[in-house]
Design an enzyme around this catalytic site. Structure first.
Site, PDB file in Angstrom:
ATOM      1  N   CYS A  80       0.821  -1.201   0.000  1.00 33.18           N
ATOM      2  CA  CYS A  80       0.000   0.000   0.000  1.00 33.18           C
ATOM      3  C   CYS A  80       0.866   1.266   0.000  1.00 33.18           C
ATOM      4  O   CYS A  80       1.487   1.563  -1.010  1.00 33.18           O
ATOM      5  CB  CYS A  80      -1.000  -0.060   1.144  1.00 33.18           C
ATOM      6  N   HIS A 175      -3.315  -5.020   1.598  1.00 30.25           N
ATOM      7  CA  HIS A 175      -2.640  -5.296   2.879  1.00 30.25           C
ATOM      8  C   HIS A 175      -2.624  -6.795   3.179  1.00 30.25           C
ATOM      9  O   HIS A 175      -3.467  -7.278   3.937  1.00 30.25           O
ATOM     10  CB  HIS A 175      -3.397  -4.582   4.010  1.00 30.25           C
ATOM     11  N   GLU A 177      -0.807  -8.337   5.164  1.00 29.30           N
ATOM     12  CA  GLU A 177      -0.494  -8.593   6.584  1.00 29.30           C
ATOM     13  C   GLU A 177      -1.749  -8.600   7.459  1.00 29.30           C
ATOM     14  O   GLU A 177      -1.706  -9.004   8.603  1.00 29.30           O
ATOM     15  CB  GLU A 177       0.525  -7.555   7.095  1.00 29.30           C
TER      16      GLU A 177
END
Ligand code: GLN
Length: 205
Positions: A80, A175, A177
Site C-alpha cells: 500500500c 494489505h 499482513e
C-alpha cells in the site's frame, strides 16, 4: 540460516508484518535508524501514509542508506503506502515525497477512493497458487501505468494491476499482513532466499 528481515517501523501498519513473519518462523528487526539496516537480507515497507513515512525516512537519516540498498537490488516488499514509496511516479503526491523508483510504475495515491471506499476482493495470484487471495484495500494506490520491466502478478477483476514485481522488488496495493493468508510473505521470503544465493550482502557495498 533464516533470513533477517527489516521492517520499516516509522508509521503505519508495521507490527502486523512482524507477526506474519513470526508465523513463518522468521525474525524481523524494526528499522527506525540506519544502524538497524546492518546485515538485513530484505526490507518490508508497510502501509500507512506515504507522505508521513517519506518525511520520517528523511528525518531519521534513512533516505541515503535505503536508496543505496534498494538500488543494489535488496529484496523489498512494499504494501500500500510501501508500494507508493517504491514506485517511480506518484500522480497526486507531495512534491517532496520520496520515490525510490525500484518499481517502474505510475501510481495515484488514493486512486481507489477514501477510507470509506475501502473494500475487499478475492484475487487470482497465479504465482502464489490456485486459491484466491483475500485482498484488503484501504485508501489503496491505483496503478495507472507500468514500465516494460515491471511484471503484473495480479489485477482486480476490472483489470487494475495490484501486485507488481520488478527484480527483487515486490509491491502490493493491498494489505496482505491483515489476513491469515501468508502466501505473499512466503513469496517475498523466496525472493530473499534466491537473492542471498546470488548477491553479496547489501549493507556492505
Ligand atoms: N493512500 C495512502 C498513502 O498515500 C496509503 C494507504 C495505505 O497504506 N493503506 O500513503
Amino acid at each position: 540460516m533464516a533470513p533477517k528481515i527489516g521492517i520499516l517501523a516509522l508509521q503505519g501498519d508495521w507490527a502486523r508484518h512482524g507477526e506474519r513473519l513470526r508465523e513463518l518462523g522468521v525474525n524481523s528487526v524494526e528499522v527506525t535508524d540506519p544502524k538497524d539496516l546492518i546485515d538485513i537480507d530484505g526490507l518490508i515497507i508497510p502501509g500507512g501514509e506515504s507522505t508521513t513515512i517519506s518525511r520520517l525516512i528523511v528525518s531519521c537519516g534513512l533516505e541515503d542508506p535505503l536508496s543505496k540498498m534498494l538500488r543494489n537490488d535488496m529484496p523489498v516488499l512494499g504494501t500500500c503506502a510501501g508500494l507508493i514509496l517504491l514506485a517511480s511516479k506518484v500522480l497526486d503526491g507531495r512534491d517532496d515525497q520520496l520515490k525510490f523508483g525500484v518499481i517502474d510504475a505510475v501510481v495515484k495515491r488514493n486512486g481507489f477512493g477514501r477510507q470509506v471506499d475501502s473494500f475487499e476482493e478475492m484475487l487470482e495470484i497465479e504465482t502464489v497458487g490456485p486459491d484466491l487471495f483475500p485482498g484488503v484495500f484501504i485508501r489503496a494506490p491505483f496503478v495507472d501505468g507500468i514500465g516494460p520491466n515491471t511484471q503484473v502478478l495480479a489485477t482486480t477483476a476490472t483489470g487494475v494491476p495490484v501486485v507488481l514485481r520488478q527484480g527483487s522488488a515486490l509491491g502490493c496495493a493491498f494489505h496482505p499482513e491483515l489476513t491469515g493468508d501468508l502466501r505473499i510473505h512466503q513469496l517475498f521470503l523466496s525472493i530473499v532466499k534466491s537473492a542471498n544465493n546470488t548477491v553479496l550482502p547489501f549493507s556492505k557495498s
